[in-house]
Design a protein around this motif. Structure first.
Motif, PDB file in Angstrom:
ATOM      1  N   THR A 140       1.375  -1.064   0.670  1.00 11.87           N
ATOM      2  CA  THR A 140       0.082   0.213  -0.178  1.00 11.87           C
ATOM      3  C   THR A 140       0.806   0.925   0.075  1.00 11.87           C
ATOM      4  O   THR A 140       1.861   1.669   0.273  1.00 11.87           O
ATOM      5  CB  THR A 140      -1.233  -0.251   1.698  1.00 11.87           C
ATOM      6  OG1 THR A 140      -0.493   0.363   2.164  1.00 11.87           O
ATOM      7  CG2 THR A 140      -2.181  -0.649   1.309  1.00 11.87           C
ATOM      8  N   GLY A 160      -3.138   5.472   2.075  1.00  8.94           N
ATOM      9  CA  GLY A 160      -4.080   4.556   1.636  1.00  8.94           C
ATOM     10  C   GLY A 160      -4.982   4.017   0.395  1.00  8.94           C
ATOM     11  O   GLY A 160      -5.311   2.769   1.122  1.00  8.94           O
ATOM     12  N   THR A 161      -4.273   3.499  -0.678  1.00  8.11           N
ATOM     13  CA  THR A 161      -4.229   3.142  -2.162  1.00  8.11           C
ATOM     14  C   THR A 161      -3.137   1.600  -1.976  1.00  8.11           C
ATOM     15  O   THR A 161      -1.685   2.016  -1.573  1.00  8.11           O
ATOM     16  CB  THR A 161      -4.580   3.668  -2.938  1.00  8.11           C
ATOM     17  OG1 THR A 161      -2.697   4.243  -3.033  1.00  8.11           O
ATOM     18  CG2 THR A 161      -5.043   5.167  -3.247  1.00  8.11           C
ATOM     19  N   VAL A 162      -4.169   0.945  -3.111  1.00  5.67           N
ATOM     20  CA  VAL A 162      -2.629  -0.676  -3.019  1.00  5.67           C
ATOM     21  C   VAL A 162      -2.053  -0.069  -4.178  1.00  5.67           C
ATOM     22  O   VAL A 162      -2.614   0.367  -5.024  1.00  5.67           O
ATOM     23  CB  VAL A 162      -3.534  -1.430  -3.029  1.00  5.67           C
ATOM     24  CG1 VAL A 162      -3.112  -2.855  -3.981  1.00  5.67           C
ATOM     25  CG2 VAL A 162      -4.689  -2.181  -2.464  1.00  5.67           C
ATOM     26  N   GLU A 163      -0.797   0.167  -4.252  1.00  9.21           N
ATOM     27  CA  GLU A 163       0.144   0.338  -4.487  1.00  9.21           C
ATOM     28  C   GLU A 163       0.430  -1.055  -5.928  1.00  9.21           C
ATOM     29  O   GLU A 163       1.048  -0.339  -6.721  1.00  9.21           O
ATOM     30  CB  GLU A 163       1.658   0.712  -4.075  1.00  9.21           C
ATOM     31  CG  GLU A 163       2.140   1.290  -5.013  1.00  9.21           C
ATOM     32  CD  GLU A 163       3.133   1.570  -3.473  1.00  9.21           C
ATOM     33  OE1 GLU A 163       4.877   0.566  -3.731  1.00  9.21           O
ATOM     34  OE2 GLU A 163       3.901   3.156  -3.383  1.00  9.21           O
ATOM     35  N   VAL A 218      -7.805   1.217  -0.429  1.00 13.58           N
ATOM     36  CA  VAL A 218      -8.549  -0.591   0.113  1.00 13.58           C
ATOM     37  C   VAL A 218      -9.992  -1.391   0.362  1.00 13.58           C
ATOM     38  O   VAL A 218     -10.266  -2.013   0.327  1.00 13.58           O
ATOM     39  CB  VAL A 218      -7.792  -0.596   2.242  1.00 13.58           C
ATOM     40  CG1 VAL A 218      -8.150  -1.765   2.528  1.00 13.58           C
ATOM     41  CG2 VAL A 218      -6.170  -0.685   1.249  1.00 13.58           C
ATOM     42  N   LEU A 232      -5.181  -7.676   3.361  1.00 13.82           N
ATOM     43  CA  LEU A 232      -6.145  -6.774   4.750  1.00 13.82           C
ATOM     44  C   LEU A 232      -5.943  -6.784   5.798  1.00 13.82           C
ATOM     45  O   LEU A 232      -5.612  -5.438   5.584  1.00 13.82           O
ATOM     46  CB  LEU A 232      -6.970  -6.430   2.930  1.00 13.82           C
ATOM     47  CG  LEU A 232      -6.450  -5.918   1.031  1.00 13.82           C
ATOM     48  CD1 LEU A 232      -7.765  -6.173   0.898  1.00 13.82           C
ATOM     49  CD2 LEU A 232      -6.044  -4.973   1.227  1.00 13.82           C
ATOM     50  N   LEU A 262      -2.492  -5.765   7.423  1.00 10.87           N
ATOM     51  CA  LEU A 262      -1.985  -4.517   7.360  1.00 10.87           C
ATOM     52  C   LEU A 262      -1.939  -3.652   8.422  1.00 10.87           C
ATOM     53  O   LEU A 262      -2.830  -3.820   9.246  1.00 10.87           O
ATOM     54  CB  LEU A 262      -2.323  -4.070   6.019  1.00 10.87           C
ATOM     55  CG  LEU A 262      -2.687  -4.219   4.741  1.00 10.87           C
ATOM     56  CD1 LEU A 262      -3.712  -2.864   3.779  1.00 10.87           C
ATOM     57  CD2 LEU A 262      -1.611  -3.808   4.401  1.00 10.87           C
TER      58      LEU A 262
END
Length: 147
Positions: free
Chosen positions: A51, A55-58, A86, A143, A146
């Motif tokens: 991430t 807070g985004t999925v890289e 996410v 997830l 995390l």
């Protein structure tokens, strides 16, 4: 387009993703990872969720072995969710699960699931649903882990 043409296109998409998977190859830095096994057929996936600070999925990085469906599904998932928040990823996992458990009654929403909607036909074959879900279940577990 005739349904047999569409089915052939979907089969080709699944084969393409199983041959040249998106996101294949684990990374050294592991913020969150999950290993999942389908004991019914022996398919395995280890999946990492990377991430960004916002807070985004890289990226989704994964490795595994098994049938074309399990490998293509993990690849399609990785391609679909990169760059999404996410919460959006979690929603897509829930929508995919609902379609997979429907035994063909619920068609996957291509607006939400992109090319992963091609796996919709799998839901008619109960034994194959676990194959299609393997990477998605690994992602859901990762997830939850995390920091």
């Amino acid at each position: 387009m005739a349904s047999s043409d569409l089915q052939g296109m979907y089969q080709e998409l699944i084969l393409d993703h199983s041959r040249t998977p998106h996101g294949f190859g684990l990374r050294d830095a592991v913020p969150s990872q999950s290993h999942q096994l389908n004991p019914t057929c022996g398919d395995e996936i280890t999946l990492q969720v990377h991430t960004a600070a916002d807070g985004t999925v890289e990226a989704i990085a994964w490795e595994g072995h098994g049938c074309a469906i399990s490998q293509a599904s993990a690849s399609l998932f990785a391609e679909l969710v990169e760059g999404l928040p996410v919460a959006d990823v979690e929603h897509r996992i829930a929508v995919f699960r609902e379609a997979m458990r429907s035994r063909g009654r619920i068609a996957p929403d291509p607006e939400l699931l992109g090319d992963a909607a091609a796996l919709g036909g799998v839901s008619k074959y109960v034994a194959r649903v676990k194959c299609a879900m393997l990477g998605w279940v690994a992602a859901e577990d990762a997830l939850r882990k995390l920091p």
